[in-house]
Design a protein around this motif. Structure first.
Motif, PDB file in Angstrom:
ATOM      1  N   GLY A 103      45.028  40.899  46.663  1.00  0.00           N
ATOM      2  CA  GLY A 103      44.797  40.572  45.260  1.00  0.00           C
ATOM      3  C   GLY A 103      43.341  40.515  44.860  1.00  0.00           C
ATOM      4  N   ILE A 104      42.467  41.008  45.742  1.00  0.00           N
ATOM      5  CA  ILE A 104      41.037  41.051  45.438  1.00  0.00           C
ATOM      6  C   ILE A 104      40.637  42.518  45.283  1.00  0.00           C
ATOM      7  CG2 ILE A 104      38.699  40.563  46.281  1.00  0.00           C
ATOM      8  CD1 ILE A 104      39.909  38.259  47.937  1.00  0.00           C
ATOM      9  N   ALA A 105      40.025  42.862  44.159  1.00  0.00           N
ATOM     10  CA  ALA A 105      39.582  44.243  43.977  1.00  0.00           C
ATOM     11  C   ALA A 105      38.415  44.507  44.924  1.00  0.00           C
ATOM     12  CB  ALA A 105      39.162  44.469  42.532  1.00  0.00           C
ATOM     13  N   PRO A 106      38.537  45.529  45.799  1.00  0.00           N
ATOM     14  CA  PRO A 106      37.441  45.800  46.745  1.00  0.00           C
ATOM     15  C   PRO A 106      36.244  46.422  46.049  1.00  0.00           C
ATOM     16  CG  PRO A 106      39.178  47.428  46.986  1.00  0.00           C
ATOM     17  CD  PRO A 106      39.654  46.440  45.964  1.00  0.00           C
ATOM     18  N   PRO A 107      35.055  46.343  46.662  1.00  0.00           N
ATOM     19  CA  PRO A 107      33.863  46.913  46.044  1.00  0.00           C
ATOM     20  C   PRO A 107      34.016  48.408  45.804  1.00  0.00           C
ATOM     21  CG  PRO A 107      33.439  46.281  48.321  1.00  0.00           C
ATOM     22  CD  PRO A 107      34.775  45.733  47.956  1.00  0.00           C
ATOM     23  N   CYS A 133      42.652  47.102  38.506  1.00  0.00           N
ATOM     24  CA  CYS A 133      43.368  45.854  38.766  1.00  0.00           C
ATOM     25  C   CYS A 133      44.131  45.970  40.090  1.00  0.00           C
ATOM     26  CB  CYS A 133      44.347  45.605  37.609  1.00  0.00           C
ATOM     27  SG  CYS A 133      45.554  44.320  37.936  1.00  0.00           S
ATOM     28  N   PRO A 134      43.959  44.995  41.008  1.00  0.00           N
ATOM     29  CA  PRO A 134      44.669  45.080  42.296  1.00  0.00           C
ATOM     30  C   PRO A 134      46.181  44.872  42.145  1.00  0.00           C
ATOM     31  CG  PRO A 134      43.427  43.025  42.168  1.00  0.00           C
ATOM     32  CD  PRO A 134      43.096  43.804  40.931  1.00  0.00           C
ATOM     33  N   GLN A 135      46.600  44.340  41.018  1.00  0.00           N
ATOM     34  CA  GLN A 135      48.035  44.091  40.810  1.00  0.00           C
ATOM     35  C   GLN A 135      48.742  45.346  40.290  1.00  0.00           C
ATOM     36  OE1 GLN A 135      48.860  41.064  41.763  1.00  0.00           O
ATOM     37  NE2 GLN A 135      46.836  40.126  41.716  1.00  0.00           N
ATOM     38  N   PHE A 147      30.648  34.901  38.442  1.00  0.00           N
ATOM     39  CA  PHE A 147      30.966  34.355  39.752  1.00  0.00           C
ATOM     40  C   PHE A 147      32.433  33.930  39.787  1.00  0.00           C
ATOM     41  CE2 PHE A 147      26.412  33.769  39.291  1.00  0.00           C
ATOM     42  CZ  PHE A 147      25.974  34.415  40.436  1.00  0.00           C
ATOM     43  N   GLY A 148      33.146  34.404  40.796  1.00  0.00           N
ATOM     44  CA  GLY A 148      34.551  34.060  40.938  1.00  0.00           C
ATOM     45  C   GLY A 148      34.717  32.837  41.811  1.00  0.00           C
ATOM     46  N   SER A 149      35.701  32.880  42.709  1.00  0.00           N
ATOM     47  CA  SER A 149      35.966  31.734  43.576  1.00  0.00           C
ATOM     48  C   SER A 149      34.779  31.457  44.492  1.00  0.00           C
ATOM     49  CB  SER A 149      37.233  31.978  44.386  1.00  0.00           C
ATOM     50  OG  SER A 149      37.088  33.143  45.178  1.00  0.00           O
ATOM     51  N   THR A 150      33.998  32.502  44.794  1.00  0.00           N
ATOM     52  CA  THR A 150      32.751  32.324  45.539  1.00  0.00           C
ATOM     53  C   THR A 150      31.709  33.211  44.872  1.00  0.00           C
ATOM     54  OG1 THR A 150      33.007  34.196  47.032  1.00  0.00           O
ATOM     55  CG2 THR A 150      34.067  32.130  47.697  1.00  0.00           C
ATOM     56  N   ALA A 151      30.445  33.011  45.238  1.00  0.00           N
ATOM     57  CA  ALA A 151      29.374  33.797  44.646  1.00  0.00           C
ATOM     58  C   ALA A 151      29.448  35.271  45.048  1.00  0.00           C
ATOM     59  CB  ALA A 151      28.024  33.210  45.037  1.00  0.00           C
ATOM     60  N   CYS A 152      30.223  35.587  46.106  1.00  0.00           N
ATOM     61  CA  CYS A 152      30.387  36.973  46.550  1.00  0.00           C
ATOM     62  C   CYS A 152      31.244  37.756  45.557  1.00  0.00           C
ATOM     63  CB  CYS A 152      31.100  37.068  47.898  1.00  0.00           C
ATOM     64  SG  CYS A 152      30.362  36.138  49.230  1.00  0.00           S
ATOM     65  N   LYS A 153      31.959  37.060  44.727  1.00  0.00           N
ATOM     66  CA  LYS A 153      32.943  37.734  43.882  1.00  0.00           C
ATOM     67  C   LYS A 153      32.741  37.404  42.405  1.00  0.00           C
ATOM     68  CE  LYS A 153      36.218  36.795  47.590  1.00  0.00           C
ATOM     69  NZ  LYS A 153      35.713  35.423  47.923  1.00  0.00           N
ATOM     70  N   ALA A 154      33.184  38.339  41.571  1.00  0.00           N
ATOM     71  CA  ALA A 154      33.181  38.110  40.131  1.00  0.00           C
ATOM     72  C   ALA A 154      34.631  37.945  39.703  1.00  0.00           C
ATOM     73  CB  ALA A 154      32.553  39.290  39.408  1.00  0.00           C
ATOM     74  N   LEU A 155      34.815  37.217  38.612  1.00  0.00           N
ATOM     75  CA  LEU A 155      36.172  37.012  38.120  1.00  0.00           C
ATOM     76  C   LEU A 155      36.452  38.030  37.021  1.00  0.00           C
ATOM     77  CD1 LEU A 155      38.604  35.107  38.549  1.00  0.00           C
ATOM     78  CD2 LEU A 155      37.715  33.746  36.647  1.00  0.00           C
ATOM     79  N   TYR A 156      37.528  38.769  37.187  1.00  0.00           N
ATOM     80  CA  TYR A 156      37.932  39.777  36.224  1.00  0.00           C
ATOM     81  C   TYR A 156      39.282  39.415  35.630  1.00  0.00           C
ATOM     82  CZ  TYR A 156      34.365  43.381  36.855  1.00  0.00           C
ATOM     83  OH  TYR A 156      33.193  44.090  36.845  1.00  0.00           O
ATOM     84  N   LYS A 157      39.585  40.055  34.512  1.00  0.00           N
ATOM     85  CA  LYS A 157      40.898  39.879  33.918  1.00  0.00           C
ATOM     86  C   LYS A 157      41.426  41.253  33.569  1.00  0.00           C
ATOM     87  CE  LYS A 157      43.151  37.723  29.971  1.00  0.00           C
ATOM     88  NZ  LYS A 157      44.250  36.954  30.288  1.00  0.00           N
ATOM     89  N   CYS A 158      42.698  41.473  33.889  1.00  0.00           N
ATOM     90  CA  CYS A 158      43.341  42.748  33.589  1.00  0.00           C
ATOM     91  C   CYS A 158      43.947  42.662  32.190  1.00  0.00           C
ATOM     92  CB  CYS A 158      44.429  43.040  34.620  1.00  0.00           C
ATOM     93  SG  CYS A 158      45.354  44.532  34.266  1.00  0.00           S
ATOM     94  N   LEU A 159      43.599  43.643  31.350  1.00  0.00           N
ATOM     95  CA  LEU A 159      44.114  43.635  29.974  1.00  0.00           C
ATOM     96  C   LEU A 159      45.527  44.209  29.914  1.00  0.00           C
ATOM     97  CD1 LEU A 159      40.898  44.809  28.113  1.00  0.00           C
ATOM     98  CD2 LEU A 159      41.706  42.474  28.500  1.00  0.00           C
ATOM     99  N   CYS A 161      48.101  43.812  32.541  1.00  0.00           N
ATOM    100  CA  CYS A 161      49.107  42.848  33.015  1.00  0.00           C
ATOM    101  C   CYS A 161      48.672  41.400  32.796  1.00  0.00           C
ATOM    102  CB  CYS A 161      49.457  43.117  34.487  1.00  0.00           C
ATOM    103  SG  CYS A 161      48.148  42.682  35.657  1.00  0.00           S
ATOM    104  N   GLN A 162      47.472  41.228  32.210  1.00  0.00           N
ATOM    105  CA  GLN A 162      46.955  39.881  31.859  1.00  0.00           C
ATOM    106  C   GLN A 162      46.632  39.007  33.075  1.00  0.00           C
ATOM    107  OE1 GLN A 162      46.270  39.263  28.578  1.00  0.00           O
ATOM    108  NE2 GLN A 162      46.989  41.344  28.276  1.00  0.00           N
ATOM    109  N   GLU A 163      46.642  39.606  34.270  1.00  0.00           N
ATOM    110  CA  GLU A 163      46.368  38.816  35.473  1.00  0.00           C
ATOM    111  C   GLU A 163      44.870  38.726  35.721  1.00  0.00           C
ATOM    112  OE1 GLU A 163      48.239  37.119  37.789  1.00  0.00           O
ATOM    113  OE2 GLU A 163      49.876  37.355  36.356  1.00  0.00           O
TER     114      GLU A 163
END
Ligand SMILES: [Zn+2]
Length: 171
Positions: A103-107, A133-135, A147-159, A161-163
């Motif tokens: 569920g994490i989009a890879p680089p 979107c990984p979903q 910054f997402g759950s950690t500084a290594c990641k960014a938080l994205y939203k899928c338009l 599926c809304q995930e």
């Protein structure tokens, strides 16, 4: 362990079970964090490179490596090497696929070991490529936090599926 002295290959095999503390589906080797296993006079030296300097998971990774080797009766010390700096290019395709399944989009960069010429265009604005979107695979995604759950990641939203999902930022 057998009575025979372990080899570097044995140590690599043992460390195959050590996964990233934040992403338990991928091993340190697959992420490219595990850099080298060197035989020394009094055991082994395991070289790891953090995904970015100051990554809070690094102490945990060191402890995990030590614990697995100690349990196998292998004497080793962990050496944290900061240069050359870790890059998402060291991540194997295998790891990227596991990230996506998790569920994490890879680089969005080339796979590990690939050599590419990076050409910088002066006029081109710095923008992230479309992050699928990984979903659902839709590229209709927007960044919602740097910054997402950690500084290594960014938080994205899928338009589509809304995930919301984490994107492992390339660097
Ligand atoms: Zn989606």
């Amino acid at each position: 362990m057998t009575a025979l002295a372990p080899t570097s290959a044995d140590v690599w095999a043992l460390l195959e079970q050590v996964t990233d503390p934040e992403i338990p589906v991928v091993s340190l080797r697959e992420l490219g964090i595990l850099r080298a296993v060197n035989a020394t006079d009094d055991g082994f030296e395991v070289v790891i490179t953090p995904t970015y300097s100051g990554c809070p998971a690094m102490g945990q990774i060191e402890d995990d490596v030590q614990a697995v080797l100690a349990e196998a009766g292998v004497s080793a010390r962990v050496l944290t090497q900061l240069a050359p700096a870790w890059t998402t290019d060291w991540m194997c395709d295998e790891a990227k696929e596991k990230l996506r399944a998790y569920g994490i989009a890879p680089p969005q960069r080339q796979s590990c070991g690939a050599q590419v010429n990076v050409i910088q265009f002066m006029q081109k604005p710095v923008t992230e490529p479309d992050i699928p979107c990984p979903q659902c695979g839709s590229t209709q995604t927007v960044v919602s936090a740097e910054f997402g759950s950690t500084a290594c990641k960014a938080l994205y939203k899928c338009l589509s599926c809304q995930e919301p999902f984490d994107y492992f930022k390339p660097y």
